[in-house]
Design a protein around this motif. Structure first.
Motif, PDB file in Angstrom:
ATOM      1  N   PHE A   1     -54.012  26.919  19.427  1.00 24.93           N
ATOM      2  CA  PHE A   1     -52.674  26.794  18.837  1.00 24.93           C
ATOM      3  C   PHE A   1     -52.296  25.321  18.677  1.00 24.93           C
ATOM      4  O   PHE A   1     -51.687  24.925  17.690  1.00 24.93           O
ATOM      5  CB  PHE A   1     -51.618  27.487  19.702  1.00 24.93           C
ATOM      6  N   LEU A   2     -52.640  24.515  19.691  1.00 20.67           N
ATOM      7  CA  LEU A   2     -52.278  23.094  19.667  1.00 20.67           C
ATOM      8  C   LEU A   2     -52.923  22.370  18.481  1.00 20.67           C
ATOM      9  O   LEU A   2     -52.367  21.412  17.956  1.00 20.67           O
ATOM     10  CB  LEU A   2     -52.713  22.432  20.986  1.00 20.67           C
ATOM     11  N   LYS A   3     -54.080  22.867  18.071  1.00 22.83           N
ATOM     12  CA  LYS A   3     -54.810  22.212  16.969  1.00 22.83           C
ATOM     13  C   LYS A   3     -54.431  22.773  15.595  1.00 22.83           C
ATOM     14  O   LYS A   3     -54.931  22.308  14.574  1.00 22.83           O
ATOM     15  CB  LYS A   3     -56.322  22.389  17.177  1.00 22.83           C
ATOM     16  N   ASP A   4     -53.553  23.773  15.572  1.00 23.65           N
ATOM     17  CA  ASP A   4     -53.178  24.435  14.312  1.00 23.65           C
ATOM     18  C   ASP A   4     -51.926  23.767  13.729  1.00 23.65           C
ATOM     19  O   ASP A   4     -50.827  23.907  14.283  1.00 23.65           O
ATOM     20  CB  ASP A   4     -52.922  25.921  14.597  1.00 23.65           C
ATOM     21  N   PRO A   5     -52.036  23.029  12.604  1.00 20.38           N
ATOM     22  CA  PRO A   5     -50.863  22.307  12.064  1.00 20.38           C
ATOM     23  C   PRO A   5     -49.739  23.214  11.577  1.00 20.38           C
ATOM     24  O   PRO A   5     -48.606  22.762  11.438  1.00 20.38           O
ATOM     25  CB  PRO A   5     -51.463  21.488  10.906  1.00 20.38           C
ATOM     26  N   SER A   6     -50.040  24.510  11.336  1.00 15.94           N
ATOM     27  CA  SER A   6     -48.956  25.417  10.930  1.00 15.94           C
ATOM     28  C   SER A   6     -48.172  25.924  12.149  1.00 15.94           C
ATOM     29  O   SER A   6     -47.104  26.502  12.019  1.00 15.94           O
ATOM     30  CB  SER A   6     -49.518  26.605  10.139  1.00 15.94           C
ATOM     31  N   LEU A   7     -48.740  25.673  13.343  1.00 13.84           N
ATOM     32  CA  LEU A   7     -48.080  26.107  14.581  1.00 13.84           C
ATOM     33  C   LEU A   7     -47.554  24.936  15.415  1.00 13.84           C
ATOM     34  O   LEU A   7     -46.656  25.112  16.230  1.00 13.84           O
ATOM     35  CB  LEU A   7     -49.061  26.901  15.453  1.00 13.84           C
ATOM     36  N   THR A   8     -48.154  23.758  15.231  1.00 19.83           N
ATOM     37  CA  THR A   8     -47.844  22.645  16.131  1.00 19.83           C
ATOM     38  C   THR A   8     -47.409  21.394  15.384  1.00 19.83           C
ATOM     39  O   THR A   8     -48.092  20.949  14.462  1.00 19.83           O
ATOM     40  CB  THR A   8     -49.078  22.309  17.007  1.00 19.83           C
TER      41      THR A   8
END
Length: 443
Positions: free
Chosen positions: A124-131
């Motif tokens: 999640f931390l690496k997902d730009p749509s989430l973080t």
């Protein structure tokens, strides 16, 4: 102590901390447009928090998160011991009633890891749509990442609030004796003795002497000798020469420079004594500072320095404790729950935490933000101590399941030392008692 002055029970401390910092938030930032905040609109999250000034800040601003995301949040904040019991029972069952859990790293980290209770959020931390792009591992103090990651290097929670141990020092008493702030353990002990004058009830040093509560004082000193209670191999190092030297320094400070009755002191009694203006130095968590600058509670307003822990013979280290927030492995709403955790440790929420004196964020970018610092109600030297401590932070308690038993057993030995017992003999006895407890917990 005059009845007009403050009696710092834990409840009053928590209530007082939450009330401090009525100044408006300075340094607000808009939510990142790259994150799809509305993606889980309509979801309902159950959130389990520890009742504290930190959870009060979260609950106070919940409507902002709900408006930003369209996610409904039901947050429950219960006192620490009750919350720990509830989380253990529910998480052990595999069917917890909550999606998000607030955990005390220095007590619960190993238990949560062993139980597999938290979701892996590293993806999640690496997902730009989430973080938000500003949220990176590199922004956390090193100790925060140590807390948040398992032995396998997987991120299972977000570091939320940190408590570094610092030395509060009475500048007025130091000036009277022509002393400057100590830079080494030797200077600290010598200054403590030089400041002590029992005939005027003035003492150079105070810290926790009460069994169990006193163990972090000893382990904080141990870090300065380049030693931790537990080695990388999982073996106790509590009878090492360094551990004994740290215990001997604890004994020296607490017998030659501390008030009578210090073996019964927890943080509240130590704080109360320091507020009266007759104590030279007090070693404890940076989060206990707000009452010091409150004229209704303190006789030392404007007279206190906030010092980074002096150097020991082998290292300079700020003992570090903290809490985090994570997504339960059993949650059916993991990504929505992660958005909530991310909001809790966001720039704005961290700024609020710091400016209210309710806690210290693990994120260095918040601490170093000049705009955020403008809104802090504590003196700038307090923030300097926080930032400086973050650069030398080390965990001060072993990351084990029976940490309470560790504190109970060694705490008795430390209290005995204040009564004159031999440090090496007490540590040998405590280690013999604790070794089988540790072995059973890891079996």
């Amino acid at each position: 102590m005059s009845s007009a002055f403050w009696n710092p029970t834990r409840r009053r401390f928590l209530a007082g901390s939450a009330a401090i910092g009525a100044a408006g938030l300075i340094g607000m930032r808009p939510a990142s447009a790259a994150v799809d905040w509305k993606r889980f609109s309509g979801t309902t999250l159950e959130v389990n928090l520890v009742k504290s000034p930190r959870s009060e800040i979260i609950i106070k601003y919940l409507a902002e998160f709900e408006e930003l995301t369209g996610i409904k949040v039901n947050a429950e904040a219960t006192p620490e011991q009750q919350q720990r019991q509830k989380t253990t029972i529910e998480l052990s069952s595999g069917k917890p009633s909550f999606d998000v859990v607030h955990l005390s790293y220095h007590v619960q980290k190993r238990q949560f890891e062993k139980g597999g209770w938290l979701a892996d959020i590293s993806g999640f931390l690496k997902d730009p749509s989430l973080t938000d792009s500003s949220l990176t591992e590199g922004d956390f103090a090193e100790a925060g990442l140590q807390f948040a990651k398992g032995a396998d290097g997987v991120l299972r929670s977000l570091p939320f609030s940190v408590d570094y141990w610092i030395v509060y020092w009475n500048k007025e008493l130091f000036e009277k004796k022509g002393l400057s702030y100590p830079t080494t353990f030797d200077e600290m002990a010598n200054a403590a003795e030089a400041l002590t004058d029992a005939s005027s009830s003035t003492y150079g040093f105070v810290a926790r002497g009460l069994k169990n509560a006193n163990v972090p004082v000893w382990t904080a000193l141990m870090l300065g000798y380049g030693m931790t209670p537990l080695g990388p191999d999982g073996k106790l190092r509590t009878t090492s020469d360094e551990a004994v030297e740290a215990a001997a320094l604890y004994q020296r400070l607490m017998t030659k420079a501390a008030p009578v009755g210090v073996s019964g002191f927890n943080w509240a009694e130590a704080q109360s004594a320091f507020l009266q203006g007759k104590i030279g130095m007090w070693l404890d968590g940076v989060g206990f500072a707000p009452p010091i600058e409150n004229p209704d509670k303190s006789r030392v307003v404007g007279k206190v320095g906030y010092g980074i822990m002096p150097k020991g013979p082998k290292a300079q280290a700020a003992a570090t404790f903290g809490d985090g927030i994570g997504v339960t492995a059993a949650s059916k709403n993991k990504e929505a729950a992660y958005l909530f955790c991310q909001w809790v440790i966001s720039h704005d929420m961290g700024a609020r935490l710091l400016q209210a004196g309710a806690g210290v964020p693990f994120r260095q970018s918040i601490l170093e933000d000049a705009k955020v610092r403008e809104g802090v109600t504590m003196p700038s030297t307090w923030v300097d101590a926080v930032v400086g401590s973050g650069k030398i932070s080390q965990l001060a308690l072993p990351v084990i399941i029976p940490v309470t038993e560790f504190r109970d057993i060694y705490g008795v030995g430390l209290t005995n030392m204040i009564g004159g017992a031999d440090p090496a003999a007490e540590l040998k006895s405590a280690t013999a008692q604790f070794e089988p407890v540790l072995a059973r917990s890891e079996g």
